[in-house]
Design an enzyme around this catalytic site. Structure first.
Site, PDB file in Angstrom:
ATOM      1  CB  SER A  16      -0.919  -0.023   1.211  1.00 38.81           C
ATOM      2  OG  SER A  16      -0.156  -0.252   2.365  1.00 38.81           O
ATOM      3  CB  CYS A  17      -0.202   4.761  -0.194  1.00 30.52           C
ATOM      4  SG  CYS A  17       0.426   6.429  -0.061  1.00 30.52           S
ATOM      5  N   PRO A  18       3.082   4.320   0.626  1.00 31.46           N
ATOM      6  CG  PRO A  18       5.071   5.461   1.110  1.00 31.46           C
ATOM      7  CD  PRO A  18       4.005   4.602   1.728  1.00 31.46           C
TER       8      PRO A  18
END
Lengths: 84, 201
Positions: A16-18
């Site tokens: 997931s982000c980032p």
């Protein structure tokens, strides 16, 4: 649908982000100018993230984005080309 | 009426003829002045840089700061993070109380000595909230704060601890993680003035 040629695949599924951007950035460093990296991601935000990355970075070109169904899961596929 | 028109045309012509009456020397002088001004402006253009002040020692806020920092670094930006006051708790690795004056000892006892002990800014419930969030993040396979800090260092994010607040709070050097720079307001401003993005978390 046109097929895009690529030189390397990065599997960023589940990240997931980032992370998808970070890993793609690290991966693209090992590519030659003109080569294309294919990134598989399950993070929905990565669609806009890769567009933002391409807009900010001067040595990156986003050549295509698609979605695929892999193992019953929607996967966002990004093709990033290293330029210059 | 006709004479008035004549006067106006004459006046307009007169106005237009001012620059052309400049001598080549005067023109060169003006060009040099413009070039100098342009050079000064170019020097003050922001660079591809992001500066973040981390004032908070809350897990959720520090997480946000590190996500932005690592993301920006991945985008090719130069990133500086300045840890001040409670934010210093995010770059601590142990607790030292020995040899500290009473208030400093109290501060050390009541402050989290590790990122694992950082509280949530809301719904902390004596640490249960923070543990709950960590469990939720783990289930969603989201990187932990510790992993993000490691990633930030790997990506070359500049980590600076505010020397003044470190001193005020009595935090010893050995309580902070290694490889941290020490600086003051000018260190932050030096980077911030060159940044396109400046955040206070």
């Amino acid at each position: 649908m046109t097929t895009i040629n690529f030189d390397k695949v990065l599997d960023a599924r589940g990240l997931s982000c980032p992370l998808p951007i970070v890993k793609a950035r690290q991966e693209i460093a090992s590519l030659q100018p003109g080569q294309v990296l294919k990134v598989l991601a399950t993070d929905r935000g990565s669609v806009k993230d890769f567009q933002g990355w391409a807009k900010t970075a001067k040595n990156i070109l986003l050549v295509g984005q698609t979605t695929e169904m892999i193992d019953g899961k929607e996967v966002y596929v990004h093709y990033v080309q290293k330029v210059g | 009426m006709e004479s008035l028109m004549g006067q106006i045309t004459e006046a307009t012509l007169d106005k237009e003829s001012v620059p052309s009456s400049d001598s080549p020397a005067r023109l060169a002088e003006r060009l040099a002045a413009v070039e100098q001004k342009l050079a000064d402006l170019e020097e003050r253009l922001p660079e591809d840089r992001v500066s973040i002040v981390v004032f908070s020692g809350d897990l959720d806020k520090v997480l946000a700061a590190f996500i932005i920092a690592t993301g920006a670094a991945a985008l090719g930006q130069q990133v500086s993070m300045f840890f001040t006051f409670w934010g210093l708790n995010a770059v601590r690795r142990k607790k030292v109380t020995e040899g500290k004056p009473f208030f400093e000892k109290l501060m050390a006892l009541m402050s989290p000595a590790d990122t694992r002990d950082l509280p949530l800014s809301q719904m902390n419930f004596f640490g249960i909230g923070a543990k709950m969030l960590r469990a939720m993040m783990q289930r969603k396979q989201i990187n932990s704060l510790e992993e993000l800090i490691g990633l930030a260092r790997e990506l070359g994010v500049r980590l600076v601890a505010c020397e003044m607040s470190r001193d005020v709070m009595g935090i010893k050097d050995e309580e902070l993680i290694e490889g941290l720079e020490l600086g003051g307001v000018a260190t932050f401003l030096g980077d911030a003035l060159k940044s396109r993005v400046t955040l206070f978390v």
